[in-house]
Design an enzyme around this catalytic site. Sequence first.
Site, PDB file in Angstrom:
ATOM      1  N   ASP A   1       5.393   0.228   3.479  1.00 15.98           N
ATOM      2  CA  ASP A   1       5.690  -0.903   4.162  1.00 15.98           C
ATOM      3  C   ASP A   1       5.595  -1.975   3.164  1.00 15.98           C
ATOM      4  OD1 ASP A   1       2.886  -1.086   3.665  1.00 15.98           O
ATOM      5  OD2 ASP A   1       2.054  -0.526   5.764  1.00 15.98           O
TER       6      ASP A   1
ATOM      7  N   GLU B   1       5.716   9.786   3.498  1.00 13.54           N
ATOM      8  CA  GLU B   1       5.272   8.371   2.892  1.00 13.54           C
ATOM      9  C   GLU B   1       4.551   8.646   1.691  1.00 13.54           C
ATOM     10  OE1 GLU B   1       4.201   3.958   4.624  1.00 13.54           O
ATOM     11  OE2 GLU B   1       3.414   5.632   5.735  1.00 13.54           O
TER      12      GLU B   1
ATOM     13  N   TYR C   1      -5.891   1.030   8.539  1.00 21.35           N
ATOM     14  CA  TYR C   1      -7.121   1.304   7.395  1.00 21.35           C
ATOM     15  C   TYR C   1      -8.539   0.799   7.879  1.00 21.35           C
ATOM     16  CZ  TYR C   1      -3.431   2.130   4.270  1.00 21.35           C
ATOM     17  OH  TYR C   1      -2.240   2.634   3.656  1.00 21.35           O
TER      18      TYR C   1
ATOM     19  N   ASP D   1       0.759  -1.196  -0.083  1.00 20.18           N
ATOM     20  CA  ASP D   1      -0.075   0.014  -0.190  1.00 20.18           C
ATOM     21  C   ASP D   1       0.786   1.407   0.140  1.00 20.18           C
ATOM     22  OD1 ASP D   1       0.668  -0.648   2.809  1.00 20.18           O
ATOM     23  OD2 ASP D   1      -0.167   1.215   3.150  1.00 20.18           O
TER      24      ASP D   1
END
Length: 495
Positions: free
Chosen positions: A89, A475, A238, A86
Site C-alpha cells: 500500500d 503481499e 498494526y 510498509d
Amino acid sequence: MALLSNATSFLFSVIFFFSFTFLCNCGNVQGDQNYRDALAKSILFFQGQRSGRLPPFPAQEITWRANSGLSDGQLAGVDLTGGYYDAGDNVKFNLPMAYTTTMLSWGAIEYSKKLGPQLESTRAAIRWATDYLLKCARATPGKIYVGVGDPNADHKCWERPEDMDTARTVYSVSPSNPGSDVAGETAAALASASIVFRKVDPNYSKLLLKTAKIVMQFAMQYRGSYSDSLGYAVCPFYCSYSGYRDELLWGASWLFRATNDVSYINFIRSLGANDGTDIFSWDNKFAGARVLLARKSLVDKDQAYQPFRQQAQDFLCRILPNSPYSSTQYTPGGLIYKLSGSNLQYVTSITFLLTTYSKYMATSNYTFNCGNLLVTSKTIRTLAKKQVDYILGDNPMRMSYMVGYGTNYPRKIHHRGSSLPSTKERSQPFKCEEGFQPFYYTSNPNKNVLTGAIVGGPNQNDFFQDDRTDYSHSEPATYINAAIVGPLAYFAKNI
C-alpha cells in the site's frame, strides 16, 4: 458460503500437494542456492518501497518508481517526507518501519564482514529509514510522529504511490496519548543504527544515539499502547497485540548495546518482562531482546546475563522440531508455520535469531539441552538453512518466494506500484479506484518486477496460489525482507 469456500480451498491444496509430490521430482529447484544473488536482491527491494524524493540512477536502481509523498507532514506543519511504505500500500506505519530498521541494523552489525559488497547498500537502506525516523522524533518537542497516511482511505484505492490523492493524515503520540510500543521500537531502531554508522559517519551516529535516548525516555516515562491512543489509525493493521513491555525491553536492550550504560540493564531487570514466547515479529520482541542480551553471556562470558541466555534457549526449545518442548507447527515441506497471515514474516524473523544464536554458540563450542535433545550450533544452523532454502525454492511447489530470484517466482504480487504501469509508461495519473479493474483483478502478471520482494508465502500445506487478491499470501513487506538479510549474508559466506 465462506465455509464451503474454505473447505474447497483446503481440499484443493491437499490434492495438489500429494499429486505434485508423486508426479514430479521435488528436489532442489535450482541446485545449490545462490545466496549472494539472493542477498543483493533482498536489499535492492527496499528501493521499491521508498517514499519521498528519489535519487538518480544508480542510487535508485528500481527505475519504475518515482517521487511520492512529497507533501507528507504538511497537515501537521512539519516535514515527514521519506521513509518506507510498509508493504503493498501507500501508508507509512512507523511501528513496522522501525522494526524493519532495527533488523537491518542488527544484520549489518552482526554480519558486517559477511555482507561484503552489500554492506554499503544495507547502510543506504537503513539510512533511508533513519533520516525519516529522526524527523518524526525531532520535529516537535514532546511529540513523536508515528505514521503518515489514512490506512482506511488508502486501502479503498488501487493507485501508484506517485498518484495517491488520499488524505496524508499525520499521527503522533504524546505524554497525554502515549505509545511506549512505537517509541520503544523507534529507540531500538535509532540506537542500533547508531552502531552501524559509528565508524563511517560519527556525527550521524551521535545524532542517532542522542535521539534514541530521548525517545526511550519518552517510552519509559509515559506508559501506554499506541493502539489505545490511535485506535482506528493503526488497528487492525498494526495493532500492538503483544502490549508494550516487549518494546520497552527491546529498546532498552539496544540502548544498552549502544552505550553500555548499566541504567538500561537495571531498567530491564526491574521491568519483569519474563513472558515465555515462541514467536518473533514486528509486534512481539521478547525473543529478539533475549538473544541480543544472551550475547553477553555466550560471547563475553559474563555470567550475570545467564538468565537471558536461559530465556533465549527456552525460546529455541519451543522452535526446534525435535524438542520435547516444541510448540511450533511445520508444513509437510518443513517450513516453520506460525500464522496464516503473511507467515514468512515469522519465518524470516525467527531464522535471524537461529543464525545469530548459532553464531554466538560457535564462538565457544557451547551446547545446551531441550530435555533429552542435545542442541549444538549445527543443530540450529541446519534448521535456519532449511528455512532460507525453502524460501528460495527448495519446497514442494518448486517456487522461489523471492520475486526475481530464480525462474519460478510470484508474478502477481499484491503491490500497487508493481502492478500498475509506471509513470514512464503512463504519465497520466490513475484515480483512486481506476486501477482495480484493469490491474488488480486481472490475471496478467504485474507490470513491474519488484526485485527481491519476499511475499507472505504458502499455506500450511505448502500450497501457494499466485493471486494478487490474496494479500495474506501474495503481499510483500519490508519487515519480511529486513530479517532475512542477516541469514543470507551468513550462508553466503559459510556454505
